[in-house]
Design a protein around this motif. Structure first.
Motif, short mmCIF file in Angstrom:
data_model
loop_
_atom_site.label_atom_id
_atom_site.label_comp_id
_atom_site.label_asym_id
_atom_site.label_seq_id
_atom_site.Cartn_x
_atom_site.Cartn_y
_atom_site.Cartn_z
N ASN A 94 0.89 -1.32 -0.11
CA ASN A 94 0.01 -0.10 -0.10
C ASN A 94 1.16 1.24 -0.10
N ILE A 95 0.97 1.79 -0.89
CA ILE A 95 1.93 3.06 -1.26
C ILE A 95 1.11 4.31 -1.19
N GLN A 96 1.37 5.13 -0.19
CA GLN A 96 0.83 6.40 0.07
C GLN A 96 -0.98 6.30 0.00
N ALA A 97 -1.43 5.10 0.38
CA ALA A 97 -3.00 5.08 0.33
C ALA A 97 -3.58 5.49 -1.07
N LYS A 98 -2.72 5.40 -2.01
CA LYS A 98 -2.98 5.76 -3.65
C LYS A 98 -2.79 4.78 -4.58
N ILE A 99 -1.83 3.86 -4.13
CA ILE A 99 -1.39 2.74 -5.12
C ILE A 99 -1.38 1.65 -4.44
N LEU A 100 -1.88 0.57 -5.01
CA LEU A 100 -1.65 -0.94 -4.66
C LEU A 100 -0.90 -1.47 -5.56
N ILE A 101 0.04 -2.28 -5.14
CA ILE A 101 0.89 -3.12 -5.86
C ILE A 101 0.56 -4.60 -5.20
N LEU A 102 -0.39 -5.17 -6.19
CA LEU A 102 -0.89 -6.49 -5.94
C LEU A 102 -0.02 -7.75 -6.06
N GLY A 103 0.33 -8.43 -5.00
CA GLY A 103 1.30 -9.43 -5.20
C GLY A 103 0.44 -10.79 -5.45
N ASN A 104 1.17 -11.83 -4.94
CA ASN A 104 0.44 -13.07 -5.00
C ASN A 104 -0.03 -13.43 -3.59
N GLY A 105 -0.54 -14.67 -3.38
CA GLY A 105 -0.93 -15.05 -2.03
C GLY A 105 -1.35 -16.59 -2.09
N GLY A 106 -2.15 -17.10 -1.08
CA GLY A 106 -2.49 -18.20 -1.23
C GLY A 106 -3.49 -18.84 -0.06
N LEU A 107 -3.80 -19.89 0.03
CA LEU A 107 -4.66 -20.57 1.07
C LEU A 107 -3.96 -20.45 2.41
N LYS A 108 -4.68 -19.83 3.48
CA LYS A 108 -4.19 -19.68 4.48
C LYS A 108 -4.50 -20.67 5.51
N THR A 109 -3.53 -21.46 5.89
CA THR A 109 -4.00 -22.88 6.93
C THR A 109 -3.07 -22.82 8.25
N THR A 110 -2.36 -21.67 8.26
CA THR A 110 -1.20 -21.83 9.37
C THR A 110 -1.53 -20.53 10.28
N ALA A 111 -1.51 -20.44 11.44
CA ALA A 111 -1.42 -19.26 12.31
C ALA A 111 -0.90 -17.97 11.87
N THR A 112 0.39 -18.12 11.12
CA THR A 112 1.08 -16.99 10.62
C THR A 112 1.63 -17.38 9.14
N TYR A 113 1.94 -16.34 8.57
CA TYR A 113 2.23 -16.51 7.23
C TYR A 113 3.73 -17.12 7.09
N GLN A 114 4.46 -16.77 8.07
CA GLN A 114 5.96 -17.49 8.12
C GLN A 114 5.85 -18.88 8.18
N GLU A 115 4.90 -19.53 8.76
CA GLU A 115 4.66 -21.14 8.75
C GLU A 115 4.59 -21.76 7.47
N ASP A 116 4.19 -20.84 6.50
CA ASP A 116 3.70 -21.38 5.25
C ASP A 116 4.75 -21.05 4.17
N ASP A 117 5.44 -22.03 3.49
CA ASP A 117 6.50 -21.61 2.66
C ASP A 117 6.06 -20.62 1.39
N HIS A 118 5.00 -21.26 0.86
CA HIS A 118 4.49 -20.33 -0.15
C HIS A 118 4.00 -18.85 0.08
N LEU A 119 3.39 -18.78 1.32
CA LEU A 119 3.11 -17.40 1.67
C LEU A 119 4.10 -16.66 2.09
#
Length: 160
Positions: A94-119
């Protein structure tokens, strides 16, 4: 491994513009890869995330629309916000609330994103892109003017 990318304009808006990283040699941008990967298996979740993006484009990219992800000094956020529930996470800058740079993502099955290699990889990629954009903003190679990101939007990141 160094990977070349272009921050590609997806949609130009009055309040918010949408961009996405597009790596050299790949057919689709990161956001397009996300949509293609999940549109058939999680159509309701994808629809809800796209609906949220439509609201953000209409109303602006206020913090209430996002979850904070990443670190304090970066601009990585995620959809959906804490007010909505989906099985998917979409990571973005979120760049200055005017620009969104949309990345990738995925299925959230863990408590934190760090626990999932893809996320975790999705967030790390956006963090590296954010560092490059900040450097280029500081050097005035990239200039943010309202909802436009102007300048040299091609660069490389170490994607290991």
């Amino acid at each position: 491994m160094e990977r070349n990318l272009l921050i590609e304009l997806l949609e130009d808006g009055d309040k918010v513009s949408l961009y996405s990283p597009h790596f050299e040699g790949e057919e689709y941008s990161e956001f397009e890869k996300f949509l293609l990967a999940y549109k058939d298996t999680y159509p309701n979740d994808v629809r809800q995330l796209v609906y949220r993006l439509d609201i953000i484009k209409r109303d602006g990219a206020a913090d209430r629309h996002f979850r904070y992800e990443g670190k304090k000094n970066d601009r990585v956020m995620a959809l959906p916000s804490h007010l909505e529930t989906t099985s998917l996470r979409l990571y973005l800058l979120n760049i200055q609330a005017k620009i969104l740079i949309l990345g990738n993502g995925g299925l959230k099955t863990t408590a934190t994103y760090q626990e999932d290699d893809h996320l975790h990889r999705c967030v790390k990629t956006l963090q590296k892109i954010d560092i490059k954009i900040k450097q280029r903003e500081h050097e005035k190679v990239i200039v943010i003017t309202g909802t436009e990101m102007l300048g040299e939007l091609s660069f490389s990141i170490n994607d290991e």
